[in-house]
Design a protein around this motif. Structure first.
Motif, mmCIF file in Angstrom:
data_model
loop_
_atom_site.group_PDB
_atom_site.id
_atom_site.type_symbol
_atom_site.label_atom_id
_atom_site.label_comp_id
_atom_site.label_asym_id
_atom_site.label_seq_id
_atom_site.Cartn_x
_atom_site.Cartn_y
_atom_site.Cartn_z
ATOM 1 N N SER A 145 46.185 41.353 34.701
ATOM 2 C CA SER A 145 47.506 40.952 35.195
ATOM 3 C C SER A 145 47.493 40.764 36.703
ATOM 4 O O SER A 145 48.091 39.803 37.234
ATOM 5 C CB SER A 145 48.558 42.000 34.807
ATOM 6 N N GLY A 146 46.809 41.656 37.406
ATOM 7 C CA GLY A 146 46.716 41.535 38.856
ATOM 8 C C GLY A 146 45.899 40.330 39.268
ATOM 9 O O GLY A 146 46.243 39.611 40.214
ATOM 10 N N VAL A 147 44.799 40.107 38.560
ATOM 11 C CA VAL A 147 43.960 38.935 38.854
ATOM 12 C C VAL A 147 44.750 37.653 38.625
ATOM 13 O O VAL A 147 44.706 36.722 39.451
ATOM 14 C CB VAL A 147 42.688 38.952 37.985
ATOM 15 N N ASN A 148 45.490 37.585 37.516
ATOM 16 C CA ASN A 148 46.291 36.390 37.222
ATOM 17 C C ASN A 148 47.341 36.152 38.300
ATOM 18 O O ASN A 148 47.590 35.006 38.701
ATOM 19 C CB ASN A 148 46.966 36.529 35.858
ATOM 20 N N TYR A 149 47.971 37.247 38.774
ATOM 21 C CA TYR A 149 48.962 37.116 39.851
ATOM 22 C C TYR A 149 48.308 36.505 41.081
ATOM 23 O O TYR A 149 48.864 35.584 41.720
ATOM 24 C CB TYR A 149 49.561 38.473 40.185
ATOM 25 N N GLU A 169 33.614 42.468 38.010
ATOM 26 C CA GLU A 169 33.923 41.249 37.281
ATOM 27 C C GLU A 169 35.201 40.602 37.797
ATOM 28 O O GLU A 169 35.273 39.372 37.954
ATOM 29 C CB GLU A 169 34.047 41.550 35.781
ATOM 30 N N GLU A 170 36.212 41.421 38.087
ATOM 31 C CA GLU A 170 37.496 40.884 38.575
ATOM 32 C C GLU A 170 37.314 40.222 39.944
ATOM 33 O O GLU A 170 37.876 39.149 40.206
ATOM 34 C CB GLU A 170 38.537 42.008 38.658
ATOM 35 N N VAL A 171 36.530 40.849 40.808
ATOM 36 C CA VAL A 171 36.271 40.263 42.127
ATOM 37 C C VAL A 171 35.490 38.962 41.972
ATOM 38 O O VAL A 171 35.748 37.972 42.675
ATOM 39 C CB VAL A 171 35.509 41.263 43.024
ATOM 40 N N GLY A 178 37.490 30.390 45.031
ATOM 41 C CA GLY A 178 37.596 30.065 46.448
ATOM 42 C C GLY A 178 38.477 31.016 47.231
ATOM 43 O O GLY A 178 38.719 30.802 48.426
ATOM 44 N N ILE A 179 38.954 32.068 46.568
ATOM 45 C CA ILE A 179 39.765 33.078 47.265
ATOM 46 C C ILE A 179 38.838 34.192 47.724
ATOM 47 O O ILE A 179 38.108 34.770 46.923
ATOM 48 C CB ILE A 179 40.845 33.659 46.325
#
Length: 610
Positions: A145-149, A169-171, A178-179
């Protein structure tokens, strides 16, 4: 009458060591030695610690490239997301970063002729946003959810605070779009670090930064110190005055105390100076919260338990629990909003809301504690149990860590409590010094969904159908490392002293070691053969005792002193006038009606061997 704890008395330092430091009182030297402060440099830094002794933040790996990236983002008005944690450390760390980035943004664009409108916070919030996950819906750290945000926000830079080091994995997903991600974290590090643009994690292998025990807020403070230093170099001191960052030491001190990191080295400096900044804080929300609690703007570096002063105690047991209550019961955004509002009425309302949430937290904690205790009462033999492992669908994950801590303290064994959800369980784990629970969590990576923490505190998420497997693994691991049947809680006693040594000189000696906290606890002393002259039960619920004591078989002027024992009311029937006892205590000052008297705060008591 037997002691509650085993007593481990530190070995007296040798005479040849004392002779090497003729300028230091031998008692002071003993207390320093007990805390592994032994070199000339360490002794001088500890006794004479000063704000200027804080280390150069650019010594941390990736600090320079991270600061360059942040300044570039601020200059180009790139959208930045500060991704924080929902506890007091994460909230204060997020606030520190937000305030410093906001200040730097204003300075950069005023320099360039950009003028913010009257509603400056609104303008800045288009570029700098803080995201703190919902503890109950999302859990700790970077999740889907945080990654999608982040991916949908239009952000170009993400700063994680008090989380991220185990989110490989999330990072990777965020960076692949590109973020850029800069991880600012202090938790135990994995074998493979996340593929972030910058990693501000002094604990990682190969990082030359000398001090490894900063918390999330402490690391955030190091980042903003570096940021403001670099910004001043580019802009000049007129835009960001020297010393501005010191006004954020109040938040850094709160995070440091709340996260229970060792109160030595840089943490000691942050807390020591942070308490004084807290006493005169410019943060409207924090000042309002302090007033609501009833804390006075006076600093007590030693204790603060008896008074209403600014102290490690008032931060750890009054301020921090109200911050944590937001994340535990509702959402940590309420605490963040309190620390970033400029409107007094809003601050009053938010402070009152935190108070109500904290009251609710206390009630939930007691209810769950009673439920767990009822289950423990049905154990065949609690002493032979390696682990307390319990869960329920109706338990609030937000308070399970508190309940687990209290059970660990009472039964002196690891405790894992979990909330069972639709498909998985979310658990809080607490441990004893003999068992590093975070190392076991790391060994279980293939068995769990996620997990991490510190040696004596961890969080774990696992599939519902793996409950028995998880419990069995922990039990086996604990039994392989700890002799469950032969462990007993213990107290490390700094010194055994004579009754005549209990005086104002002793109090003044250890005052120099304040403020006290983790790894620098208030000194414990042992005096043997004290005679009980009087006994009183005190407190509305008769849970506490007050003794009047005198020295027995001592040379010189006899000692006559009061001692107070919190939560010792259950031994009242074992105490009698003229009993001779040995006492482990903290020396403190009791102030009433303008009088100041020394008082012994009882840690343990036992009948003397005649």
């Amino acid at each position: 009458m037997k002691a509650r704890y085993q007593w481990y008395i530190n070995s007296p330092i040798r005479q040849d060591v004392i002779s090497q430091y003729p300028e230091i009182n031998p008692t002071t030297l003993q207390l320093l030695w007990n805390r592994e402060i032994k070199s000339d440099l360490d002794i001088d830094n500890f006794i004479n610690s000063d704000y200027k002794d804080l280390l150069n933040p650019f010594l941390i790996l990736d600090m320079q490239k991270s600061i360059d990236r942040i300044i570039n983002a601020l200059k180009n008005k790139e959208k930045i997301i500060i991704f924080g944690d929902y506890d007091a450390d994460g909230v204060t760390g997020s606030t520190i970063l937000y305030q410093a980035l906001k200040t730097t943004f204003i300075a950069l664009h005023q320099q360039g002729g950009f003028k913010l409108g009257d509603n400056s916070n609104k303008d800045i919030d288009e570029y700098i946003k803080v995201y703190i996950p919902d503890r109950h819906k999302e859990g700790y750290g970077l999740k889907d959810s945080g990654v999608n945000y982040i991916l949908e926000s239009g952000a170009q830079l993400v700063l994680t605070v008090d989380c991220g080091v185990r989110s490989k994995e999330e990072v990777r997903v965020i960076q692949s779009t590109g973020i850029d991600v800069i991880v600012i974290d202090h938790h135990s590090v994995p074998e493979e670090m996340p593929p972030a643009f910058g990693i501000i994690v002094p604990k990682r292998k190969g990082d030359p930064y000398p001090f490894k025990d900063l918390c999330g807020a402490g690391l955030a403070f190091k980042v903003i110190t570096a940021l403001l230093s670099e910004a001043r170099t580019q802009l000049g001191y007129d835009f960001i005055p020297l010393g501005y960052e010191k006004w954020l030491l109040d938040l850094a001190a709160i995070g440091t105390i709340a996260d229970m990191v060792p109160l030595v080295g840089e943490n000691r400096i942050i807390v020591r100076y942070g308490l004084y900044v807290l006493a005169k804080t410019r943060n409207i929300g924090l000042k309002t919260l302090i007033d609501r609690i009833g804390i006075t703007p006076e600093v007590d570096e030693i204790n603060g338990v008896e008074g209403n002063s600014i102290s490690v105690y008032s931060v750890g047991f009054q301020i921090a629990p109200r911050i944590n209550a937001a994340g535990r019961i509702a959402h940590a955004n309420q605490a963040f909003q309190l620390f970033t509002t400029d409107i007094k009425d809003e601050a009053i309302n938010l402070a009152e809301e935190l108070q109500k949430l904290n009251d609710n937290r206390k009630s939930l904690t007691e209810n769950i504690l009673q439920e767990v205790e009822a289950r423990i009462s049905k154990y065949e033999n609690i002493q032979n149990q390696a682990l307390i492992f319990e869960g329920d669908r109706n338990w609030s994950i937000g308070v399970l860590g508190i309940v687990a801590s209290r059970l660990t303290e009472k039964y002196y064994k690891p405790v894992i409590l979990y909330q069972e959800q639709s498909h998985h369980c979310v658990a809080s784990a607490r441990s004893i010094p003999e068992f590093d629970i975070s190392k076991t969590v790391q060994k279980m990576e293939s068995m769990i969904i996620s997990g991490g923490g510190h040696s004596q505190a961890a969080g774990i998420t696992f599939d519902n159908h793996k409950k028995e497997e998880i419990e069995t693994f922990f039990r086996n691991q604990i039994r392989s490392e700890v002799d469950i049947n032969n462990i007993q809680p213990y107290k490390n006693i700094d010194m055994e002293i004579s009754a005549q040594d209990v005086n104002w000189e002793l109090y003044d000696i250890f005052y120099k070691l304040a403020p006290f906290g983790m790894n620098n606890s208030i000194p414990l002393f042992l005096v043997r053969k004290l005679r009980i002259l009087d006994i009183k039960v005190i407190g509305a619920d008769k849970r506490h005792i007050k003794l009047k004591l005198s020295s027995e078989a001592q040379i010189g002027t006899p000692l006559l002193v009061d001692a107070i024992g919190f939560n010792f009311g259950n031994i009242i029937d074992e105490l009698h006038r003229n009993d001779i006892v040995d006492l482990v205590f903290r020396l403190e000052v009791n102030e009433w009606n303008g009088n100041r008297e020394l008082q012994l705060n009882i840690v343990d008591i036992a009948s003397s061997e005649i």
